[in-house]
Design a protein around this motif. Structure first.
Motif, PDB file in Angstrom:
ATOM      1  N   ARG A   1      -3.441   8.241   5.990  1.00  0.00           N
ATOM      2  CA  ARG A   1      -4.786   8.442   6.536  1.00  0.00           C
ATOM      3  C   ARG A   1      -4.740   8.664   8.045  1.00  0.00           C
ATOM      4  O   ARG A   1      -5.469   9.515   8.581  1.00  0.00           O
ATOM      5  CB  ARG A   1      -5.673   7.243   6.190  1.00  0.00           C
ATOM      6  N   ARG A   2      -3.873   7.910   8.734  1.00  0.00           N
ATOM      7  CA  ARG A   2      -3.750   8.113  10.178  1.00  0.00           C
ATOM      8  C   ARG A   2      -3.177   9.491  10.493  1.00  0.00           C
ATOM      9  O   ARG A   2      -3.572  10.135  11.469  1.00  0.00           O
ATOM     10  CB  ARG A   2      -2.873   7.021  10.794  1.00  0.00           C
TER      11      ARG A   2
ATOM     12  N   ARG B   1       0.806  -1.206   0.000  1.00  0.00           N
ATOM     13  CA  ARG B   1       0.000   0.000   0.000  1.00  0.00           C
ATOM     14  C   ARG B   1       0.848   1.268   0.000  1.00  0.00           C
ATOM     15  O   ARG B   1       0.371   2.344   0.348  1.00  0.00           O
ATOM     16  CB  ARG B   1      -0.942   0.016   1.221  1.00  0.00           C
TER      17      ARG B   1
ATOM     18  N   ALA C   1      -2.124   3.864   4.482  1.00  0.00           N
ATOM     19  CA  ALA C   1      -2.694   3.758   5.826  1.00  0.00           C
ATOM     20  C   ALA C   1      -2.062   4.780   6.763  1.00  0.00           C
ATOM     21  O   ALA C   1      -2.755   5.422   7.565  1.00  0.00           O
ATOM     22  CB  ALA C   1      -2.502   2.345   6.373  1.00  0.00           C
TER      23      ALA C   1
ATOM     24  N   SER D   1      -5.546   9.185  -0.684  1.00  0.00           N
ATOM     25  CA  SER D   1      -5.410   8.735   0.702  1.00  0.00           C
ATOM     26  C   SER D   1      -5.709   9.841   1.697  1.00  0.00           C
ATOM     27  O   SER D   1      -6.125   9.559   2.831  1.00  0.00           O
ATOM     28  CB  SER D   1      -3.994   8.189   0.948  1.00  0.00           C
TER      29      SER D   1
ATOM     30  N   THR E   1       3.027   4.656   3.332  1.00  0.00           N
ATOM     31  CA  THR E   1       1.845   3.861   2.988  1.00  0.00           C
ATOM     32  C   THR E   1       0.591   4.713   3.081  1.00  0.00           C
ATOM     33  O   THR E   1       0.549   5.713   3.806  1.00  0.00           O
ATOM     34  CB  THR E   1       1.709   2.651   3.913  1.00  0.00           C
TER      35      THR E   1
END
Length: 493
Positions: free
Chosen positions: A424-425, A200, A421, A211, A419
């Motif tokens: 997004r965090r 990712r 993820a 993202s 990544t």
């Protein structure tokens, strides 16, 4: 996933498909080259029965012969036939081993059946096949005679003696290689899709935007020469410098949700470490100073400060950075004027620098104090731009706190490393702190070798290049924060 995503995966991991296809072809060739080759010798037998005097009797005899052909084919693979053939040959092979080598098949709708024996030695395959057919014919004769007495009603006759096999049975090497390549391609496609689905990491500006749901307002190429210097060389006029100026222009025209003015106090942060925060903070300060703006570069990273080491601080400047700075100012031990180091050289331009100062035992509490808010407000009133380097969001909340106290944050995403993820965090962390995300910046983009233009190189005697027209970064008279609309100063851009 959409078709375009599969195409991206295949274009990215084509080498996996090629490697597995080559490996599959090599395995196919190896099985032919180093595997045991078997040869098969085949004998053909005919089922003979009594002739009928009428058409009905002839038809019934034909059905009888067909059934007998199937029965005799099954009898050829019996232990009795194998044991008799071994006794005939007087060889070292056992009946069980010979039985495993025998195959017999009746030809459909005929009175013929084939008996074949397979062995690694073609001569022995022929010998075994002849012995088996001899013993089979004898056993059939005994069984038919003992069953009916007198003349047997049926029997087996050898039509073709066992042949000497010249070619091994099974697939030839081109077929094996072809099947190996096909299998490798299939595995390669599956592996590429699996790796692509699990990987990712963002690989371009579009995945970064998807993202974060935020605009990508800049992208810096992966320039190997940048790592060799402390500050970007804006006079070199390469792709990296041009992209940096584009980022500066986009910041100049950026508009935040809570006001018409572009951001002045800018926090530079990223989801994880090693994504280029400190490098971007230094280079952005240099680019803003090139446009004639007064800039203060703030080292807000109490967790792993490196700005003081990367800037050309010598003598009194270096001593001052170690004894006072951001921490002492927020704590009220020094004033902003005393803590700031003026006229720090960044390339061919100068900026002010506010170091971290002595690192406190609990650095996170400094940014949570009211004095931190007053400090950034004071810096924003004194300078055109305030660029704050912060820790990564993955481990610490300092970056989100600084972004909340600033006009907004630039969130970095390193191509082929960050990544989706983590991005997004990072956005969620900023939103949780009620911080404004100015936009994202893609770092280490591929393509640093591309030329910016095809025109001739500028003369060495040419005067220094001024900022490009329309960038909105040329020096202007008066104080920053003038109420004159940007459109009236820079046209319809």
């Amino acid at each position: 996933m959409e078709i375009k995503e599969y195409l991206r995966i295949f274009s990215r991991y084509w080498w996996v498909i090629v490697v597995l296809a080559v490996i599959g072809g090599a395995i196919g060739w190896a099985t032919w080259q180093f595997g045991t080759r078997e040869y098969q010798s085949t004998a053909t037998l005919f089922v003979a029965t009594q002739n009928g005097t009428t058409v009905t009797e002839a038809y019934q005899n034909n059905l009888f012969s067909t059934d007998r052909a199937n029965s005799y084919a099954s009898l050829a693979t019996s232990e009795q036939v194998a044991a008799r053939a071994v006794d005939q040959l007087k060889g070292s092979i056992t009946p069980e081993e010979l039985k495993s080598k025998i195959t017999a098949v009746a030809a459909p709708k005929t009175v013929l059946f084939n008996v074949a024996v397979t062995d690694a030695d073609p001569a022995m395959a022929q010998t075994y096949a002849n012995a088996v057919t001899d013993q089979l014919v004898g056993l059939i004769s005994e069984l038919e005679t003992s069953r009916r007495g007198g003349t047997p009603a049926a029997g087996a006759v050898v039509v073709d003696e066992a042949d000497y096999p010249v070619k091994p049975v099974g697939m030839s090497w081109p077929v094996r290689v072809g099947l190996g390549v096909a299998g490798g391609l299939l595995l390669g496609v599956l592996a590429a899709v699996l790796v692509g689905a699990l990987d990712r990491r963002v690989r371009g500006r579009e995945p970064v935007a998807d993202s974060t749901d935020a605009a990508v307002i800049g992208g810096l190429p992966a320039d190997p020469s940048r790592a060799k210097v402390g500050v970007v060389d804006l006079d070199r006029d390469g792709l990296y410098a041009e992209r940096l100026r584009e980022l500066r222009t986009n910041l100049r025209f950026a508009r935040l949700t809570d006001g018409p003015e572009p951001p002045k106090v800018i926090a530079v942060t990223s989801p994880a470490a090693g994504e280029g925060r400190t490098t971007l903070a230094i280079d952005l300060a240099a680019a803003l100073a090139e446009a004639g703006r007064s800039v203060v570069l703030v080292d807000g990273d109490f967790r792993g400060s490196t700005l003081a080491d990367r800037l050309p601080l010598e003598g009194p400047m270096k001593e001052a950075a170690a004894t006072r700075g951001l921490s002492t100012t927020i704590a009220g031990e020094t004033t902003v004027v005393d803590a700031i180091i003026p006229d720090v050289q960044v390339g061919h331009h100068r900026v002010s620098f506010l170091p971290t100062g002595p690192i406190p035992s609990r650095p996170g509490e400094l940014w949570a104090s009211d004095r931190a808010t007053d400090l950034l407000d004071e810096l924003g009133d004194s300078f055109d731009y305030v660029v704050v380097d912060t820790p990564p969001l993955e481990k610490y909340n300092d970056g989100a706190l600084v972004a909340a106290l600033s006009d907004g944050a630039l969130l970095l995403a390193r191509i082929r490393r960050t990544t989706s993820a983590k991005l997004r965090r990072g956005v969620q962390t900023l939103h949780a702190a009620n911080a404004i995300l100015i936009g994202t910046v893609a770092t280490f983009e591929p393509g640093h070798r591309r030329r910016l233009n095809s025109g001739p190189a500028p003369s060495k005697a040419a005067p220094p290049k001024s900022p490009a027209a329309g960038e909105g970064d040329a020096p202007t008279e008066g104080l920053v924060g003038t109420s004159e609309p940007a459109a009236s100063r820079h046209g319809s851009d």
